[in-house]
Design an enzyme around this catalytic site. Structure first.
Site, PDB file in Angstrom:
ATOM      1  N   TRP A  21     110.214 103.514  67.491  1.00  0.00           N
ATOM      2  CA  TRP A  21     108.885 103.431  68.129  1.00  0.00           C
ATOM      3  C   TRP A  21     108.949 102.733  69.480  1.00  0.00           C
ATOM      4  O   TRP A  21     109.700 101.768  69.635  1.00  0.00           O
ATOM      5  CB  TRP A  21     108.003 102.623  67.185  1.00  0.00           C
ATOM      6  CG  TRP A  21     106.766 102.017  67.777  1.00  0.00           C
ATOM      7  CD1 TRP A  21     106.681 100.854  68.483  1.00  0.00           C
ATOM      8  CD2 TRP A  21     105.442 102.539  67.710  1.00  0.00           C
ATOM      9  NE1 TRP A  21     105.372 100.624  68.855  1.00  0.00           N
ATOM     10  CE2 TRP A  21     104.591 101.640  68.388  1.00  0.00           C
ATOM     11  CE3 TRP A  21     104.879 103.694  67.133  1.00  0.00           C
ATOM     12  CZ2 TRP A  21     103.217 101.838  68.512  1.00  0.00           C
ATOM     13  CZ3 TRP A  21     103.506 103.880  67.252  1.00  0.00           C
ATOM     14  CH2 TRP A  21     102.695 102.960  67.935  1.00  0.00           C
ATOM     15  N   ASN A  23     105.909 101.185  72.457  1.00  0.00           N
ATOM     16  CA  ASN A  23     104.602 101.185  73.093  1.00  0.00           C
ATOM     17  C   ASN A  23     104.762 100.680  74.520  1.00  0.00           C
ATOM     18  O   ASN A  23     105.611 101.210  75.253  1.00  0.00           O
ATOM     19  CB  ASN A  23     103.492 100.532  72.255  1.00  0.00           C
ATOM     20  CG  ASN A  23     103.732  99.130  71.768  1.00  0.00           C
ATOM     21  OD1 ASN A  23     104.506  98.915  70.865  1.00  0.00           O
ATOM     22  ND2 ASN A  23     103.052  98.148  72.337  1.00  0.00           N
ATOM     23  N   ASP A  24     103.998  99.719  74.956  1.00  0.00           N
ATOM     24  CA  ASP A  24     103.866  99.382  76.378  1.00  0.00           C
ATOM     25  C   ASP A  24     105.161  99.386  77.197  1.00  0.00           C
ATOM     26  O   ASP A  24     106.188  98.877  76.743  1.00  0.00           O
ATOM     27  CB  ASP A  24     103.341  97.947  76.540  1.00  0.00           C
ATOM     28  CG  ASP A  24     102.197  97.634  75.633  1.00  0.00           C
ATOM     29  OD1 ASP A  24     101.702  98.542  74.951  1.00  0.00           O
ATOM     30  OD2 ASP A  24     101.802  96.465  75.590  1.00  0.00           O
ATOM     31  N   PHE A  81     106.684  90.218  72.582  1.00  0.00           N
ATOM     32  CA  PHE A  81     105.580  91.061  73.035  1.00  0.00           C
ATOM     33  C   PHE A  81     105.737  91.392  74.516  1.00  0.00           C
ATOM     34  O   PHE A  81     106.718  91.029  75.156  1.00  0.00           O
ATOM     35  CB  PHE A  81     104.240  90.364  72.745  1.00  0.00           C
ATOM     36  CG  PHE A  81     103.680  90.688  71.371  1.00  0.00           C
ATOM     37  CD1 PHE A  81     104.479  91.144  70.343  1.00  0.00           C
ATOM     38  CD2 PHE A  81     102.308  90.534  71.114  1.00  0.00           C
ATOM     39  CE1 PHE A  81     103.959  91.456  69.088  1.00  0.00           C
ATOM     40  CE2 PHE A  81     101.774  90.838  69.873  1.00  0.00           C
ATOM     41  CZ  PHE A  81     102.593  91.300  68.859  1.00  0.00           C
ATOM     42  N   SER A  82     104.709  92.044  75.077  1.00  0.00           N
ATOM     43  CA  SER A  82     104.839  92.609  76.425  1.00  0.00           C
ATOM     44  C   SER A  82     104.989  91.564  77.514  1.00  0.00           C
ATOM     45  O   SER A  82     104.592  90.409  77.348  1.00  0.00           O
ATOM     46  CB  SER A  82     103.627  93.489  76.724  1.00  0.00           C
ATOM     47  OG  SER A  82     103.760  94.673  75.987  1.00  0.00           O
ATOM     48  N   ARG A 144      98.546  86.705  76.168  1.00  0.00           N
ATOM     49  CA  ARG A 144      99.811  87.461  76.215  1.00  0.00           C
ATOM     50  C   ARG A 144      99.943  88.354  77.444  1.00  0.00           C
ATOM     51  O   ARG A 144      99.035  88.510  78.228  1.00  0.00           O
ATOM     52  CB  ARG A 144      99.947  88.308  74.944  1.00  0.00           C
ATOM     53  CG  ARG A 144      98.812  89.283  74.690  1.00  0.00           C
ATOM     54  CD  ARG A 144      99.077  90.049  73.385  1.00  0.00           C
ATOM     55  NE  ARG A 144      97.994  90.974  73.103  1.00  0.00           N
ATOM     56  CZ  ARG A 144      96.957  90.696  72.338  1.00  0.00           C
ATOM     57  NH1 ARG A 144      96.847  89.527  71.745  1.00  0.00           N
ATOM     58  NH2 ARG A 144      96.002  91.605  72.140  1.00  0.00           N
ATOM     59  N   ASP A 145     101.103  88.979  77.510  1.00  0.00           N
ATOM     60  CA  ASP A 145     101.438  90.026  78.476  1.00  0.00           C
ATOM     61  C   ASP A 145     101.508  89.512  79.915  1.00  0.00           C
ATOM     62  O   ASP A 145     100.827  90.039  80.816  1.00  0.00           O
ATOM     63  CB  ASP A 145     100.437  91.204  78.373  1.00  0.00           C
ATOM     64  CG  ASP A 145     100.236  91.679  76.938  1.00  0.00           C
ATOM     65  OD1 ASP A 145     101.125  91.410  76.110  1.00  0.00           O
ATOM     66  OD2 ASP A 145      99.188  92.282  76.652  1.00  0.00           O
ATOM     67  N   GLU A 196      94.414  93.219  77.820  1.00  0.00           N
ATOM     68  CA  GLU A 196      95.848  93.272  77.545  1.00  0.00           C
ATOM     69  C   GLU A 196      96.550  93.738  78.820  1.00  0.00           C
ATOM     70  O   GLU A 196      95.946  94.381  79.688  1.00  0.00           O
ATOM     71  CB  GLU A 196      96.155  94.263  76.414  1.00  0.00           C
ATOM     72  CG  GLU A 196      95.560  93.849  75.065  1.00  0.00           C
ATOM     73  CD  GLU A 196      95.967  94.753  73.907  1.00  0.00           C
ATOM     74  OE1 GLU A 196      96.230  94.213  72.834  1.00  0.00           O
ATOM     75  OE2 GLU A 196      96.007  95.979  74.073  1.00  0.00           O
ATOM     76  N   TRP A 280      96.615 103.905  71.103  1.00  0.00           N
ATOM     77  CA  TRP A 280      96.710 103.158  69.853  1.00  0.00           C
ATOM     78  C   TRP A 280      96.002 103.890  68.721  1.00  0.00           C
ATOM     79  O   TRP A 280      96.312 103.693  67.550  1.00  0.00           O
ATOM     80  CB  TRP A 280      96.092 101.754  70.008  1.00  0.00           C
ATOM     81  CG  TRP A 280      97.053 100.772  70.591  1.00  0.00           C
ATOM     82  CD1 TRP A 280      96.945 100.118  71.782  1.00  0.00           C
ATOM     83  CD2 TRP A 280      98.285 100.308  70.000  1.00  0.00           C
ATOM     84  NE1 TRP A 280      98.023  99.297  71.977  1.00  0.00           N
ATOM     85  CE2 TRP A 280      98.859  99.390  70.905  1.00  0.00           C
ATOM     86  CE3 TRP A 280      98.955 100.598  68.817  1.00  0.00           C
ATOM     87  CZ2 TRP A 280     100.068  98.751  70.650  1.00  0.00           C
ATOM     88  CZ3 TRP A 280     100.169  99.963  68.557  1.00  0.00           C
ATOM     89  CH2 TRP A 280     100.706  99.046  69.466  1.00  0.00           C
TER      90      TRP A 280
HETATM   91  C1  FRU Z   1      99.214  96.365  74.213  1.00  0.00           C
HETATM   92  C2  FRU Z   1      99.737  95.311  73.260  1.00  0.00           C
HETATM   93  C3  FRU Z   1     100.015  94.034  73.992  1.00  0.00           C
HETATM   94  C4  FRU Z   1     101.055  93.367  73.136  1.00  0.00           C
HETATM   95  C5  FRU Z   1     101.846  94.544  72.631  1.00  0.00           C
HETATM   96  C6  FRU Z   1     102.380  94.385  71.232  1.00  0.00           C
HETATM   97  O1  FRU Z   1      99.416  97.671  73.829  1.00  0.00           O
HETATM   98  O2  FRU Z   1      98.832  95.125  72.194  1.00  0.00           O
HETATM   99  O3  FRU Z   1      98.872  93.246  74.233  1.00  0.00           O
HETATM  100  O4  FRU Z   1     101.841  92.468  73.850  1.00  0.00           O
HETATM  101  O5  FRU Z   1     100.997  95.668  72.687  1.00  0.00           O
HETATM  102  O6  FRU Z   1     103.258  95.400  70.926  1.00  0.00           O
END
Ligand code: FRU
Length: 465
Positions: A21, A23-24, A81-82, A144-145, A196, A280
């Site tokens: 998988w 994501n970001d 995380f991101s 975060r991020d 985010e 998402w």
């Molecule tokens: C955004 C998010 C971020 C987080 C990450 C976790 O898509 O929710 O805020 O750091 O994905 O995978």
């Protein structure tokens, strides 16, 4: 790991993980001819799980080479995380021994969300800093991020961090010691949800001034589409951001539902953004077999004037295409709309439509699956994937909201719309890139033909070897 999947949906020019998988996009960075991209990654399944950063590099943003896992969960501080990455020019952190280090700044997600860093001299191996976290937190549930950038206004580093219903700015002389300098968004945000993956950068405005663009991905309730990326235009004084161009309509970087958590490459000559090419709401259910998740095409950003004021315009970085005009029908039945049709050159192509008024273009196959894009009589761009292919995998992908998009034009005059297709992703741009729309499509068999209905010219583009 799920191996379900009706056919191979892996795109050719869009980054996907070898398996598992993503994501970001995380830490996008350009240095010396190499584009680095990291992504939120769970290697052991095609659904979200304990997050790592996977690393890939490219010389052209189209052909990606996997470099493996860069960062793994930490027993003490939590998941990775991101976040973002910069080259620490001048070695302000002192973490480089022989050259300026690359510094990745990310969220450790454990009991609390706190910001940490890792450093690398060879740009391939990343060592977590032993003094982590560099920005601790024990009260904010969402924090975060971090997107770190060089702050030339104050001669320091700054970082913008998502903090629930707003973003925070922090500054540092050395990437290790940070203090808070400002906040933005609590009053200005009209979308709800939590912030985010923020980003902040300046761009020349159409009137010759400079505007700062604050990107904010919003985690919205499912019934509002789950995830959308909005932006604000304003000023940054080195400490905080103030919005100067509020608008009635929320400004989104993409009118589609498949572009989230988009952030810019650090070190690029001009702002160049890349997003997670799904939502998402349904990512985990996509029928893509051994991998799940992909990135959009990277897009160079600019600000252009529209009827609603300055807006972001996106110019995607795409393969070289050879464009050919599709000849028009010699005669047309009275009362019927002109139609032209063409066979498609495989699963990577582009279509360009030049028109003066309403039109409707479709991609289709013999199975009766069709994806439709056009401009309606009310001067609104629309996309419709209601019959575009497989939809049974997710109720939220099937939902009306995510199936049909309708977006008012922000420019006037003749229209030039380009659709780039790469196996399972269509990215549509028009009106100097002030209209962008990304849609994931899962036709059970490749689309074989395209049709233009309406007054206009259709071109089909073949990828040049
Ligand atoms: C955004 C998010 C971020 C987080 C990450 C976790 O898509 O929710 O805020 O750091 O994905 O995978």
């Amino acid at each position: 790991m799920s191996t379900q999947g009706s056919r191979d949906f892996r795109p050719r020019f869009h980054y996907t993980p070898p398996k598992g998988w993503i994501n970001d996009p995380n830490g996008p960075l350009y240095e010396d001819g190499i584009w680095h991209l990291f992504a939120q990654h769970y290697p052991h399944d095609t659904v979200w799980g304990p997050m790592h950063w996977i690393h890939a590099t490219s010389k052209d943003l189209l052909n990606w080479e996997n470099q493996g896992i860069a960062l793994s969960p930490d027993e003490r501080l939590g998941l990775i995380f991101s976040g973002s990455a910069v080259i620490d020019k001048g070695n302000t952190s002192g973490l480089g021994r022989e050259r300026d280090p690359m510094i990745c700044m990310y969220t450790h997600h454990g009991e609390h969300e706190q910001q940490s860093i890792a450093f690398s001299e060879d740009r391939m191996h990343f060592t977590p800093y032993e003094g982590n976290p560099v920005i601790p937190n024990s009260d904010l549930p969402d924090f975060r991020d971090p997107k770190v950038f060089r702050n030339d206004l104050l001669g320091c580093w700054s970082v913008v961090i998502a903090a629930g219903d707003h973003v925070e700015f922090h500054a540092s002389p050395d990437l290790l010691h940070w203090h808070k300098t400002g906040e933005f968004g609590q009053a200005e945000n009209k979308l709800g949800g939590v912030f985010e993956c923020p980003d902040l950068f300046p761009l020349p405005a159409p009137d010759g001034s400079v505007l700062w663009v604050l990107i904010a991905s919003m985690a919205l309730p499912r019934e509002f589409g789950g995830s959308r990326t909005q932006y604000f235009l304003g000023m940054f004084d080195g400490n905080t951001f103030v919005e100067t161009h509020p608008s009635l309509r929320v400004k989104l970087i993409d009118s589609g539902y498949d572009n989230y958590a988009a952030v810019t490459f650090s070190g690029a000559e001009k702002p160049c953004i890349i997003g997670w090419g799904t939502s998402w709401n349904y990512a985990a259910e996509e029928p893509t077999g051994p991998f799940c998740g992909l990135m959009t095409y990277a897009r160079n950003l600019a600000l252009v004037q529209t009827v609603e004021g300055p807006r972001l315009s996106s110019a995607p970085i795409v393969p070289a295409f050879l464009l050919c005009e599709v000849p028009g029908a010699a005669s047309r039945q009275p009362g019927q709309q002109p139609t032209v049709e063409t066979a498609l050159p495989g699963e990577q192509f582009c279509l360009r439509i030049e028109a003066k008024g309403p039109f409707c273009t479709s991609l289709f196959n013999a199975q009766g699956e069709t994806f439709v894009v056009g401009l309606d009589n009310e001067k609104r761009f629309f996309t419709d994937r209601t019959q575009a292919g497989s939809r049974d995998f997710s109720e939220l992908y099937r939902a009306g909201l995510a199936s049909v998009t309708v977006t008012p034009r922000l420019q006037t005059g003749d229209i030039a719309l380009t659709l780039y297709f790469d196996r399972c992703i269509a990215e549509v741009f028009a009106d100097e890139g002030t209209y962008a729309n990304t849609a994931l499509l899962f036709p059970s068999k490749p689309y074989t033909h395209a049709r233009l209905l309406g007054e206009g010219t259709l071109y089909v583009g073949t990828v040049q070897a």
